[in-house]
Design a protein around this motif. Structure first.
Motif, PDB file in Angstrom:
ATOM      1  N   LEU A 138      37.141  65.973  71.341  1.00 38.43           N
ATOM      2  CA  LEU A 138      36.507  64.887  70.589  1.00 38.43           C
ATOM      3  C   LEU A 138      35.023  65.159  70.381  1.00 38.43           C
ATOM      4  O   LEU A 138      34.451  64.797  69.353  1.00 38.43           O
ATOM      5  CB  LEU A 138      36.702  63.563  71.330  1.00 38.43           C
TER       6      LEU A 138
ATOM      7  N   ASP B 238      40.575  66.730  76.426  1.00 39.48           N
ATOM      8  CA  ASP B 238      40.676  65.850  75.259  1.00 39.48           C
ATOM      9  C   ASP B 238      39.299  65.367  74.830  1.00 39.48           C
ATOM     10  O   ASP B 238      38.975  65.338  73.636  1.00 39.48           O
ATOM     11  CB  ASP B 238      41.579  64.661  75.594  1.00 39.48           C
ATOM     12  N   GLN B 239      38.475  64.996  75.798  1.00 41.87           N
ATOM     13  CA  GLN B 239      37.119  64.541  75.478  1.00 41.87           C
ATOM     14  C   GLN B 239      36.278  65.684  74.915  1.00 41.87           C
ATOM     15  O   GLN B 239      35.454  65.471  74.021  1.00 41.87           O
ATOM     16  CB  GLN B 239      36.451  63.954  76.721  1.00 41.87           C
TER      17      GLN B 239
ATOM     18  N   SER C  18      33.628  67.924  69.790  1.00 43.18           N
ATOM     19  CA  SER C  18      33.430  68.885  68.702  1.00 43.18           C
ATOM     20  C   SER C  18      33.792  68.295  67.344  1.00 43.18           C
ATOM     21  O   SER C  18      33.589  68.941  66.313  1.00 43.18           O
ATOM     22  CB  SER C  18      34.272  70.139  68.946  1.00 43.18           C
ATOM     23  N   ASP C  19      34.316  67.086  67.340  1.00 44.38           N
ATOM     24  CA  ASP C  19      34.690  66.402  66.098  1.00 44.38           C
ATOM     25  C   ASP C  19      33.525  65.513  65.660  1.00 44.38           C
ATOM     26  O   ASP C  19      33.091  64.653  66.427  1.00 44.38           O
ATOM     27  CB  ASP C  19      35.943  65.553  66.334  1.00 44.38           C
TER      28      ASP C  19
ATOM     29  N   ARG D 182      33.467  63.043  64.005  1.00 41.15           N
ATOM     30  CA  ARG D 182      33.845  61.632  64.041  1.00 41.15           C
ATOM     31  C   ARG D 182      34.139  61.152  65.460  1.00 41.15           C
ATOM     32  O   ARG D 182      34.514  59.983  65.658  1.00 41.15           O
ATOM     33  CB  ARG D 182      35.085  61.414  63.161  1.00 41.15           C
ATOM     34  N   GLY D 183      33.976  62.030  66.442  1.00 42.10           N
ATOM     35  CA  GLY D 183      34.287  61.669  67.819  1.00 42.10           C
ATOM     36  C   GLY D 183      33.220  60.790  68.445  1.00 42.10           C
ATOM     37  O   GLY D 183      32.134  60.604  67.898  1.00 42.10           O
ATOM     38  N   PRO D 184      33.504  60.235  69.630  1.00 42.79           N
ATOM     39  CA  PRO D 184      32.541  59.386  70.340  1.00 42.79           C
ATOM     40  C   PRO D 184      31.244  60.136  70.641  1.00 42.79           C
ATOM     41  O   PRO D 184      31.262  61.337  70.912  1.00 42.79           O
ATOM     42  CB  PRO D 184      33.274  59.016  71.632  1.00 42.79           C
TER      43      PRO D 184
ATOM     44  N   ALA E 210      31.170  61.851  74.177  1.00 49.05           N
ATOM     45  CA  ALA E 210      32.409  62.513  74.583  1.00 49.05           C
ATOM     46  C   ALA E 210      32.152  63.711  75.496  1.00 49.05           C
ATOM     47  O   ALA E 210      32.894  63.943  76.457  1.00 49.05           O
ATOM     48  CB  ALA E 210      33.201  62.945  73.355  1.00 49.05           C
TER      49      ALA E 210
END
Length: 339
Positions: free
Chosen positions: A138, A134-135, A140-141, A143-145, A148
């Motif tokens: 995130l 899941d991290q 690769s997004d 808008r992710g942390p 991550a």
């Protein structure tokens, strides 16, 4: 997987609990003996540590996702833990040579048990794998942390350490090593030395985590992936028009394909060899060395045929066919086309 920071962490825990540090036995994957203070654990959410098992009590620290912990005591929905709350975990090779700073001690406190995976948690290995994946998603997004990827790395490491007999160990160890490799590789590529031709003039990515995967999980898909990634450290930063670079790199990829004939990166390695042979076809021709140019052209054609035979559905097979077509048509793969 070697974890020098956990070694220091475990030692401090035992000193706090027992006042002495027993000798640690060498175990599989270079793991330390499980601390006698209690089972290992990892949090899946950012959690506060309190002086006592009470949300109104004083906060003493905060545990980040994937941080290593040892559970010393349970009381209803609360756990008393020794937690490593450092912001980052770095490999020992990343530390300054003359750094004399001591490892910060773990913080003892009470935390809520929800969201904590312990060694005896049913399907705990699968839960940690899911949290790590899941991290990674995130990371690769856009808008992710921000951290991550590093959080995913920690969660995969915890899986290997806490569940050493899990069928997910090889994949978790590979993913943890791969994340570190990609982070360090990107950092090295951003430095001026990245354009240096000779590999030894560039900042080298730490190979230890990948080598541990090869050593601990031999003859597996993950070991094949790790071996392919290690080639990065041997490549030229910039060919600078020199034939010796694609010559050497072609040998590296050819050797990998021979040693890993059915691996997950074999088709890619063969394509990389085809590309470099195509480049050499052009380089040798520019130097008026027709004999070498013809030999490289023929080798590229042979490798493309091998790809078509072994990996007919691979994009790398189609890309290799395109390169050979260009060579056959007299279209340069490397350099400027001359009419």
């Amino acid at each position: 997987m070697t974890n020098s920071r956990f070694r220091a962490f475990g030692a401090l825990v035992l000193c706090l609990i027992l006042g002495a540090l027993p000798m640690a036995a060498q175990k599989k994957k270079d793991q330390m003996q499980k601390p006698l203070a209690g089972p290992r654990a990892a949090a899946l959410r950012v959690s506060w540590l309190y002086v006592s098992a009470d949300l109104d009590s004083q906060k003493v620290g905060r545990v980040q996702i994937g941080r290593e912990m040892v559970v010393a005591e349970k009381s209803g929905p609360w756990l008393r833990v020794y937690a490593n709350t450092d912001i980052e975990e770095e490999h020992s090779s990343d530390a300054p040579i003359f750094d004399t700073a001591e490892t910060p001690p773990p913080i003892s406190g009470w935390m809520q048990a929800k969201g904590v995976v312990i060694e005896n948690t049913p399907d705990g290995d699968e839960i940690l794998m899911g949290a790590g994946a899941d991290q990674e998603a995130l990371a690769s997004d856009p808008r992710g942390p921000v951290n991550a990827a590093r959080t995913a790395h920690l969660l995969y490491r915890r899986l290997v350490e806490m569940f050493p007999n899990s069928p997910l160990d090889a994949e978790a160890a590979w993913r943890a090593a791969d994340i570190l490799w990609q982070i360090q590789k990107a950092d090295a590529a951003s430095r001026p030395s990245a354009k240096e031709q000779a590999p030894y003039l560039r900042e080298q990515v730490d190979e230890d985590p990948l080598k541990h995967v090869i050593r601990d999980y031999p003859h597996t898909r993950q070991a094949d992936l790790a071996a392919y990634e290690l080639i990065d450290n041997k490549l030229c930063g910039d060919w600078q028009g020199q034939e010796k670079c694609p010559e050497k790199e072609s040998e590296l990829y050819d050797k990998y394909a021979a040693e890993h004939p059915d691996g997950p990166r074999t088709a890619q390695a063969l394509y990389q060899t085809v590309y470099r042979q195509a480049v050499l076809t052009n380089m040798y021709a520019d130097d008026k060395n027709d004999k070498k140019s013809d030999a490289a052209h023929n080798h590229a054609r042979e490798l493309a045929a091998k790809l078509k035979d072994k990996f007919p559905q691979s994009d790398y097979t189609a890309r290799a066919a395109m390169l050979v077509f260009k060579l056959d048509q007299g279209i340069p793969v490397y350099g400027i086309e001359k009419e």
